[in-house]
Design a protein around this motif. Structure first.
Motif, PDB file in Angstrom:
ATOM      1  N   ASP A   1       7.544   9.267   3.656  1.00  0.00           N
ATOM      2  CA  ASP A   1       6.493   8.448   3.070  1.00  0.00           C
ATOM      3  C   ASP A   1       5.315   8.381   4.033  1.00  0.00           C
ATOM      4  OD1 ASP A   1       7.060   6.319   5.027  1.00  0.00           O
ATOM      5  OD2 ASP A   1       8.878   5.997   3.869  1.00  0.00           O
ATOM      6  N   LYS A   2       4.506   7.329   3.931  1.00  0.00           N
ATOM      7  CA  LYS A   2       3.289   7.233   4.752  1.00  0.00           C
ATOM      8  C   LYS A   2       3.532   6.781   6.180  1.00  0.00           C
ATOM      9  CE  LYS A   2       0.361   4.767   2.262  1.00  0.00           C
ATOM     10  NZ  LYS A   2      -0.917   4.163   1.798  1.00  0.00           N
ATOM     11  N   GLN A   3       4.795   6.479   6.532  1.00  0.00           N
ATOM     12  CA  GLN A   3       5.042   5.969   7.874  1.00  0.00           C
ATOM     13  C   GLN A   3       4.640   6.963   8.949  1.00  0.00           C
ATOM     14  OE1 GLN A   3       5.972   2.764   8.269  1.00  0.00           O
ATOM     15  NE2 GLN A   3       5.443   3.101  10.426  1.00  0.00           N
ATOM     16  N   PHE A   4       4.772   8.245   8.661  1.00  0.00           N
ATOM     17  CA  PHE A   4       4.349   9.282   9.610  1.00  0.00           C
ATOM     18  C   PHE A   4       2.876   9.117   9.962  1.00  0.00           C
ATOM     19  CE2 PHE A   4       2.765  13.692  10.339  1.00  0.00           C
ATOM     20  CZ  PHE A   4       3.502  13.998  11.464  1.00  0.00           C
ATOM     21  N   LEU A   5       2.044   8.815   8.963  1.00  0.00           N
ATOM     22  CA  LEU A   5       0.613   8.577   9.204  1.00  0.00           C
ATOM     23  C   LEU A   5       0.405   7.273   9.967  1.00  0.00           C
ATOM     24  CD1 LEU A   5      -2.431   9.051   8.809  1.00  0.00           C
ATOM     25  CD2 LEU A   5      -2.192   8.036   6.522  1.00  0.00           C
ATOM     26  N   ARG A   6       1.093   6.213   9.556  1.00  0.00           N
ATOM     27  CA  ARG A   6       0.932   4.931  10.243  1.00  0.00           C
ATOM     28  C   ARG A   6       1.313   5.040  11.713  1.00  0.00           C
ATOM     29  NH1 ARG A   6       4.234   3.069   5.878  1.00  0.00           N
ATOM     30  NH2 ARG A   6       3.003   2.390   4.077  1.00  0.00           N
ATOM     31  N   ASP A   7       2.397   5.743  11.981  1.00  0.00           N
ATOM     32  CA  ASP A   7       2.845   5.899  13.368  1.00  0.00           C
ATOM     33  C   ASP A   7       1.789   6.612  14.202  1.00  0.00           C
ATOM     34  OD1 ASP A   7       5.205   4.647  12.739  1.00  0.00           O
ATOM     35  OD2 ASP A   7       6.392   6.493  12.607  1.00  0.00           O
ATOM     36  N   TYR A   8       1.175   7.636  13.632  1.00  0.00           N
ATOM     37  CA  TYR A   8       0.120   8.351  14.355  1.00  0.00           C
ATOM     38  C   TYR A   8      -1.062   7.425  14.634  1.00  0.00           C
ATOM     39  CZ  TYR A   8      -4.080  11.129  15.005  1.00  0.00           C
ATOM     40  OH  TYR A   8      -5.293  11.602  15.491  1.00  0.00           O
ATOM     41  N   LEU A   9      -1.477   6.670  13.635  1.00  0.00           N
ATOM     42  CA  LEU A   9      -2.632   5.791  13.808  1.00  0.00           C
ATOM     43  C   LEU A   9      -2.344   4.674  14.810  1.00  0.00           C
ATOM     44  CD1 LEU A   9      -3.739   5.549  10.053  1.00  0.00           C
ATOM     45  CD2 LEU A   9      -4.869   6.853  11.881  1.00  0.00           C
ATOM     46  N   GLU A  10      -1.112   4.203  14.829  1.00  0.00           N
ATOM     47  CA  GLU A  10      -0.743   3.149  15.785  1.00  0.00           C
ATOM     48  C   GLU A  10      -0.839   3.636  17.228  1.00  0.00           C
ATOM     49  OE1 GLU A  10      -0.255   0.081  15.388  1.00  0.00           O
ATOM     50  OE2 GLU A  10       0.857  -0.426  13.562  1.00  0.00           O
ATOM     51  N   ARG A  11      -0.697   4.936  17.426  1.00  0.00           N
ATOM     52  CA  ARG A  11      -0.758   5.485  18.784  1.00  0.00           C
ATOM     53  C   ARG A  11      -2.190   5.658  19.279  1.00  0.00           C
ATOM     54  NH1 ARG A  11       3.338   8.931  16.593  1.00  0.00           N
ATOM     55  NH2 ARG A  11       1.866  10.670  16.449  1.00  0.00           N
ATOM     56  N   LEU A  12      -3.176   5.569  18.391  1.00  0.00           N
ATOM     57  CA  LEU A  12      -4.569   5.748  18.796  1.00  0.00           C
ATOM     58  C   LEU A  12      -5.061   4.517  19.538  1.00  0.00           C
ATOM     59  CD1 LEU A  12      -6.107   7.348  15.545  1.00  0.00           C
ATOM     60  CD2 LEU A  12      -5.225   8.517  17.593  1.00  0.00           C
ATOM     61  N   GLU A  13      -5.637   4.733  20.687  1.00  0.00           N
ATOM     62  CA  GLU A  13      -6.115   3.599  21.485  1.00  0.00           C
ATOM     63  C   GLU A  13      -7.573   3.257  21.199  1.00  0.00           C
ATOM     64  OE1 GLU A  13      -5.397   4.599  25.534  1.00  0.00           O
ATOM     65  OE2 GLU A  13      -3.199   4.495  25.361  1.00  0.00           O
ATOM     66  N   ASP A  14      -8.279   4.150  20.496  1.00  0.00           N
ATOM     67  CA  ASP A  14      -9.710   3.940  20.277  1.00  0.00           C
ATOM     68  C   ASP A  14     -10.041   3.634  18.827  1.00  0.00           C
ATOM     69  OD1 ASP A  14      -9.024   6.417  19.372  1.00  0.00           O
ATOM     70  OD2 ASP A  14     -10.732   7.473  20.256  1.00  0.00           O
ATOM     71  N   TRP A  15      -9.056   3.179  18.035  1.00  0.00           N
ATOM     72  CA  TRP A  15      -9.342   2.776  16.652  1.00  0.00           C
ATOM     73  C   TRP A  15      -8.758   1.394  16.408  1.00  0.00           C
ATOM     74  CZ3 TRP A  15      -6.417   3.111  11.636  1.00  0.00           C
ATOM     75  CH2 TRP A  15      -7.267   2.820  10.550  1.00  0.00           C
ATOM     76  N   ASP A  16      -9.582   0.479  15.880  1.00  0.00           N
ATOM     77  CA  ASP A  16      -9.180  -0.917  15.707  1.00  0.00           C
ATOM     78  C   ASP A  16      -8.743  -1.247  14.283  1.00  0.00           C
ATOM     79  OD1 ASP A  16     -11.586  -0.732  14.398  1.00  0.00           O
ATOM     80  OD2 ASP A  16     -12.585  -2.342  15.509  1.00  0.00           O
ATOM     81  N   LYS A  17      -8.415  -0.205  13.504  1.00  0.00           N
ATOM     82  CA  LYS A  17      -7.954  -0.363  12.118  1.00  0.00           C
ATOM     83  C   LYS A  17      -9.049  -0.917  11.207  1.00  0.00           C
ATOM     84  CE  LYS A  17      -3.055  -0.903  13.266  1.00  0.00           C
ATOM     85  NZ  LYS A  17      -3.170  -0.881  14.730  1.00  0.00           N
ATOM     86  N   GLN A  18     -10.290  -0.650  11.577  1.00  0.00           N
ATOM     87  CA  GLN A  18     -11.435  -1.010  10.749  1.00  0.00           C
ATOM     88  C   GLN A  18     -12.192   0.271  10.381  1.00  0.00           C
ATOM     89  OE1 GLN A  18     -12.023  -4.188   9.697  1.00  0.00           O
ATOM     90  NE2 GLN A  18     -10.146  -4.759  10.805  1.00  0.00           N
ATOM     91  N   PRO A  19     -12.847   0.283   9.187  1.00  0.00           N
ATOM     92  CA  PRO A  19     -13.637   1.472   8.840  1.00  0.00           C
ATOM     93  C   PRO A  19     -14.737   1.702   9.868  1.00  0.00           C
ATOM     94  CG  PRO A  19     -13.353  -0.010   6.961  1.00  0.00           C
ATOM     95  CD  PRO A  19     -12.886  -0.758   8.165  1.00  0.00           C
ATOM     96  N   PRO A  20     -15.110   2.962  10.099  1.00  0.00           N
ATOM     97  CA  PRO A  20     -14.582   4.168   9.454  1.00  0.00           C
ATOM     98  C   PRO A  20     -13.257   4.597  10.065  1.00  0.00           C
ATOM     99  CG  PRO A  20     -16.267   4.767  11.039  1.00  0.00           C
ATOM    100  CD  PRO A  20     -16.242   3.251  11.014  1.00  0.00           C
ATOM    101  N   ALA A  21     -12.421   5.204   9.218  1.00  0.00           N
ATOM    102  CA  ALA A  21     -11.122   5.698   9.686  1.00  0.00           C
ATOM    103  C   ALA A  21     -11.316   6.955  10.516  1.00  0.00           C
ATOM    104  CB  ALA A  21     -10.230   5.984   8.488  1.00  0.00           C
ATOM    105  N   PRO A  22     -10.424   7.228  11.440  1.00  0.00           N
ATOM    106  CA  PRO A  22     -10.544   8.414  12.289  1.00  0.00           C
ATOM    107  C   PRO A  22     -10.176   9.687  11.515  1.00  0.00           C
ATOM    108  CG  PRO A  22      -8.501   7.282  12.761  1.00  0.00           C
ATOM    109  CD  PRO A  22      -9.244   6.412  11.784  1.00  0.00           C
ATOM    110  N   HIS A  23     -10.681  10.807  11.986  1.00  0.00           N
ATOM    111  CA  HIS A  23     -10.299  12.092  11.411  1.00  0.00           C
ATOM    112  C   HIS A  23      -8.847  12.402  11.774  1.00  0.00           C
ATOM    113  CE1 HIS A  23     -14.145  13.448   9.766  1.00  0.00           C
ATOM    114  NE2 HIS A  23     -14.708  12.817  10.801  1.00  0.00           N
ATOM    115  N   LEU A  24      -8.183  13.106  10.877  1.00  0.00           N
ATOM    116  CA  LEU A  24      -6.779  13.446  11.081  1.00  0.00           C
ATOM    117  C   LEU A  24      -6.645  14.890  11.537  1.00  0.00           C
ATOM    118  CD1 LEU A  24      -5.203  11.857   7.866  1.00  0.00           C
ATOM    119  CD2 LEU A  24      -5.472  10.823  10.126  1.00  0.00           C
TER     120      LEU A  24
END
Length: 292
Positions: free
Chosen positions: A246-269
């Protein structure tokens, strides 16, 4: 591989969601599942190839597999109105026609295992949405019985988990009880069919609407990897997040990013994340015998 991020059809737009573009056909709606993907309420810049077709096929499988429990809004993808035919080739496999309903303003979440926001609530107070749970449970533990944990539906921002009593205030006590019972029955059917395929259905959410005659219908999507948490049974071990489809693979990747605060704009994948999501979604579809 090409992706479809947005449609532009010559019909009145009903709404654009995070994933689906919905068009008004009068007494019915045309729902087009794009290849957009979201996480933490943000739509990612990159789409996932074939994602819209996978979601449509998986949802169609589950609508058919659960129609004896509750009718749904699906009205087919074969008998298209004449004015849609010029666009059929581009929409094939990702668009369905559904009955127009009055959507109910709650999300009906069922949890069979402790994960996600439910795990966080349990750690904070030993309960999820007001449902008290036994002490000492671990992340990914199976619950003694599946629990119904509704949430408000937010047009923007985060959905909010609410106790059943609050849901009853919103939609009425009788309807709330009906939706709870239907959701638990749907979850049990989903969990049973998933288990036969080596998958654990950890949790999922359903949406319901009322037809013009006042009949409760299952709407939107059902038991897709966008709306559910699917774990590989042979990788399940309480105390950690199991491998998922499911989407957990994406969530796990995003959680590892130190320079994104979960606010738009979303980071490139990166390509490997896009490919990893697609592979997991396809794996799930294949296990249910769904052809994309």
């Amino acid at each position: 591989m090409a992706v479809l991020l947005q449609t532009d059809l010559p019909f009145p737009i009903f709404r654009r969601g995070k994933v689906r573009d919905v068009y008004d056909l009068g007494d019915r709606l045309l729902i087009v599942a794009t290849d957009r993907i979201s996480a933490f309420d943000c739509v990612m810049p990159e789409g996932i190839p074939d994602k819209g077709r996978i979601l449509t096929a998986v949802a169609s499988f589950w609508f058919s597999a659960t129609e004896d429990l509750v009718p749904n809004h699906f009205r087919g993808s074969a008998s298209w109105p004449a004015d849609l035919l010029p666009y059929r080739e581009g929409l094939e496999g990702r668009a369905v026609i559904v009955e127009k309903t009055r959507p109910l303003p709650v999300e009906c979440v069922v949890r069979g295992y402790l994960a996600g926001s439910g795990w966080k609530e349990y750690q904070a107070g030993g309960a999820v949405c007001g449902v008290a749970l036994p002490p000492g449970l671990r992340l990914a533990d199976r619950l003694p019985e599946p629990i119904f944990t509704p949430a408000t539906k937010a047009e923007s921002g985060h959905d909010e988990n609410i106790p059943f009593e609050r849901m009853a205030e919103i939609v009425g006590a009788d309807l709330a009880a009906r939706l709870r019972d239907l959701s638990l029955a749907l979850y049990r059917r989903g969990a049973e069919l998933a288990a036969r395929r080596g998958i654990l259905l950890a949790d999922t959410k359903f949406e319901f609407g009322l037809s013009q005659e006042g009949e409760v219908l299952l709407i939107d999507e059902a038991l897709t990897p966008d709306s559910s948490r699917y774990w590989l049974a042979d990788g399940w071990q309480p105390g950690r997040n199991p491998p998922s489809l499911d989407k957990q693979f994406l969530r796990d990747y995003l959680e590892r990013l130190e320079d994104w605060d979960k606010q738009p704009p979303a980071p490139h994948l990166p390509v490997e994340i896009v490919d990893g999501i697609r592979a997991r979604y396809l794996d799930l579809a294949t296990r249910f015998g769904v052809t994309v």
